[in-house]
Scaffold this motif. Structure first.
Motif, PDB file in Angstrom:
ATOM      1  N   LYS A 100      -2.680   1.463  -8.166  1.00 41.76           N
ATOM      2  CA  LYS A 100      -2.220   0.150  -7.688  1.00 41.76           C
ATOM      3  C   LYS A 100      -1.134  -0.428  -8.599  1.00 41.76           C
ATOM      4  N   TYR A 143      -3.909  -3.921 -12.152  1.00 40.73           N
ATOM      5  CA  TYR A 143      -5.374  -3.961 -12.213  1.00 40.73           C
ATOM      6  C   TYR A 143      -5.778  -5.233 -12.940  1.00 40.73           C
ATOM      7  N   ASP A 183       2.161   1.747  -3.324  1.00 37.64           N
ATOM      8  CA  ASP A 183       1.106   2.260  -4.194  1.00 37.64           C
ATOM      9  C   ASP A 183       0.971   3.767  -4.064  1.00 37.64           C
ATOM     10  N   GLU A 239       0.825  -1.210   0.000  1.00 40.84           N
ATOM     11  CA  GLU A 239       0.000   0.000   0.000  1.00 40.84           C
ATOM     12  C   GLU A 239       0.859   1.260   0.000  1.00 40.84           C
TER      13      GLU A 239
END
Lengths: 544, 142
Positions: free
Chosen positions: A32, A35, A20, A17
């Motif tokens: 992200k 996908y 990201d 995260e």
């Protein structure tokens, strides 16, 4: 749908995260690492749909550019009406397919060229138009029944529309046959561009008067171009541009319905104007989300029955704010990428900025390169071969959903304030945009967001030739205005202005007394002043 | 950032951020106004569409140390000289004058020759502008 990735441990997830968060759109939206099918949430098939079909996510037309290319519409206007008329002829000769008029600041603010506030601004950022006489020269030799014309003007839009209708009349073209767009979007003026003449409510009445007039007399004319462009240029994020623009649009729809006009009689003639900024996929997602939201709301909230009322069509301009004064030739590349985003997002017309516009108004050479950029995209790259080539991309569809959700978030916040007019009065969108602009500037200053040539890869300055506006043109325009005033019948002007004031004090449609006044050579400034005597003026309480 | 004290009186630096002319491009003016305020200065933002007369009146009334004029309409060679002329007529000679906006290089030199201390074009880092005004005002006060 089954997620294809294996969820990791908590700490691994946190690290992922955090990683990201380093990858964001220019508006700060986290992207992200990958996908996949799991990102197509909800009823994806229905939401994405088919080009030319509700909810129009994939485009307003079934065949898109296979059927008809977008209109290449370069915004032009500077100096005198003669010079701008020459530039119009030049652009048409070079393959441009529609005209777009830029007016100077005094015209946009409702001041005649001889007003003290106009000093130094006449013909600087656009062309000066004071009366029907100027409008006639501006379109000399251009058959108004054959071209489509866009006019970028808002607070005094009704007056400029009247001038155009009368020039059409003189050419023998009835208003029914005139094709084009006038911007008229006054809400975004209070929000972002700040060119106003009246308080919000009378200004909204004038907009509705124009919608009504065009519904009755100008079936080929777009009475409002609901504009996100200026909202974005003022520093908004992509989501803010999307949300505030659509909400402005819904507000115009509500006013026209309240006036008693059938939604299907005017909604097909509403059009939009969006920015194409430098974050490629975020922009494409923005256009796709806009079409879907507009379609849904027109159908479900406003009861439209015709698909044409639900079908959002838009003009795009590449982002002026993304151009740099440093290494100006780099702007050709920026503009090409932004234009491509507009095309892949399904635009109906496009203006590409010229590379020298962070420095001055564009030279003829710079304008030609900008137009050629569109022609290269249209004729060389092959991106026009199939509608919405990015439709179904996990990433693009997911970003479209996210922007849509962001817009609905803003709609709720605006509704909580009592609607868009009230939100504008309370400076809500203005404040949100100011925050976003400040935050973006901080990211640029800190080097978090790279601008080539500005905060990275700087070099010594290159000089490019700039367009010089002759200061003498102001005198020339003021003289022309004096000549108009000298030759007209002043008693006709006085009675036309008295009739306009009387209409303003009541609730008649103002387009008719404005047309009457324009016909007897009443100037723009005189009409604005007359209406201001009834309506008052507007003063902003600035927030920063 | 700590508050910026002006050496003689110890008061904060007072800056008038002004938008003359008719254009509504206020993104830059507001960003600068906020950055100056965040750095500890007192900022008076005039709002849009100000005449040179209104701006000079504000400068005098607010007893400003510096003025930041933001112009993106191309009318800088009309509006800035007028502001300078009015300041001189009012006997105001201790105010640091800066201009920001879309200003061609040729005009930058002309503006400086007229008495403008600094001209900032698109892309100028916010901190540079804050530092320029702070050090410029402090130098004048010494």
């Amino acid at each position: 749908m089954e997620p294809t990735s294996t969820p990791g441990t908590d700490s691994a997830q946190k690290a992922a995260e955090a990683a990201d968060n380093e990858f964001t759109t220019m508006s700060g939206k986290a992207i992200k690492a990958r996908y996949g099918p799991e990102d197509l949430t909800g009823d994806a098939d229905v939401k994405i749909g088919e080009p030319g079909q509700y909810p129009f996510t994939r485009g307003p037309y079934e065949s898109m550019y296979r059927g008809r290319n977008w209109t290449m519409r370069q915004f032009a206007g500077f100096g005198t009406v003669e010079e701008t008329n020459e530039r119009f002829h030049y652009l048409l000769e070079h393959g441009q397919t529609g005209l777009s008029t830029a007016f100077d600041m005094p015209t946009l603010m409702g001041y005649d060229s001889d007003h003290p506030r106009s000093l130094g601004e006449v013909g600087r950022e656009g062309v000066a138009v004071d009366s029907i006489d100027d409008m006639e020269i501006l379109f000399q030799g251009i058959p108004l029944g054959e071209v489509s014309t866009s006019m970028t003007i808002n607070a005094p839009a009704a007056i400029l529309l009247a001038f155009y209708v009368l020039v059409g009349e003189k050419q023998g073209v009835p208003s029914e046959k005139l094709a084009g767009t006038i911007q008229t979007d006054i809400l975004k003026e209070y929000i972002a561009q700040k060119e106003w003449c009246f308080p919000v409510e009378p200004a909204m009445r004038l907009v509705t008067d124009m919608v009504e007039y065009c519904t009755d007399h100008m079936p080929r004319w777009h009475p409002i171009s609901i504009s996100g462009y200026h909202i974005r240029e003022a520093g908004a994020t992509a989501a803010q541009e999307l949300a505030f623009t659509l909400k402005d649009g819904f507000t115009y729809v509500e006013r026209a319905i309240e006036r008693g006009i059938d939604v299907d009689a005017f909604a097909p003639r509403l059009s939009f104007f969006f920015n194409a900024h430098i974050d490629f996929f975020e922009e494409i997602a923005k256009y796709r989300a806009a079409r879907r939201i507009w379609a849904r709301e027109l159908k479900e909230t406003y009861g439209a029955k015709k698909p044409e009322s639900m079908r959002l069509r838009f003009h795009t301009q590449t982002a002026g704010v993304s151009l740099t004064a440093q290494q100006p030739l780099n702007n050709i590349v920026r503009t090409a990428i932004e234009a491509l985003a507009g095309v892949l997002g399904g635009t109906q017309s496009l203006h590409t900025n010229s590379f020298d516009e962070a420095l001055a108004l564009p030279t003829e050479e710079a304008v030609r390169v900008a137009l050629r950029t569109q022609q290269i995209i249209a004729d060389e790259t092959g991106v026009t071969n199939t509608p919405d080539p990015l439709g179904g991309s996990y990433f693009v569809e997911s970003l479209t959903d996210e922007l849509e959700a962001d817009a609905y978030d803003y709609f709720r916040r605006i509704d909580d304030l009592g609607g868009m007019v009230e939100a504008v009065r309370q400076n809500f969108p203005q404040r949100e945009i100011g925050e976003a602009a400040f935050d973006f500037q901080r990211r640029v200053d800190d080097g978090e967001f790279t601008i080539v040539g500005v905060n990275r890869y700087q070099t010594e300055e290159e000089e490019v030739p700039l367009l010089h506006i002759d200061p003498a043109l102001e005198t020339k325009q003021v003289e022309r205005l004096a000549a108009t005033k000298a030759k007209r019948d002043s008693s006709q002007v006085e009675s036309a202005l008295a009739a306009l004031k009387e209409a303003a004090a009541g609730d008649a449609n103002l387009m008719y007394p404005i047309l009457d006044a324009a016909r007897v050579h009443t100037t723009e400034g005189e009409m604005i002043e007359a209406m201001q005597e009834v309506f008052g003026t507007y003063t902003e309480t600035p927030v920063f | 950032m700590s508050a910026v004290a002006e050496p003689k009186t110890g008061r904060k630096i007072r800056v008038v951020v002004a938008k003359p002319g008719l254009d509504g491009h206020d993104r830059g003016a507001k960003i600068i106004a906020r950055a100056l305020r965040d750095s500890g200065m007192e900022v008076i933002y005039t709002g849009l569409h100000q005449t040179p007369e209104q701006i000079v009146e504000t400068v005098i009334q607010e007893d400003a140390d510096a003025i930041g004029v933001s112009i993106l309409s191309g009318a800088h060679m009309t509006l800035v000289p007028r502001i300078l002329e009015l300041l001189e007529a009012e006997g105001v000679d201790d105010v640091l004058i800066t201009v920001g906006g879309t200003i061609p290089t040729k005009d930058i030199d002309d503006l400086k020759a007229m008495g403008v201390s600094g001209v900032f074009t698109p892309g100028a880092p916010t901190d540079d502008i804050v530092d320029f005004i702070r050090s410029g005002v402090q130098r004048r006060e010494l």
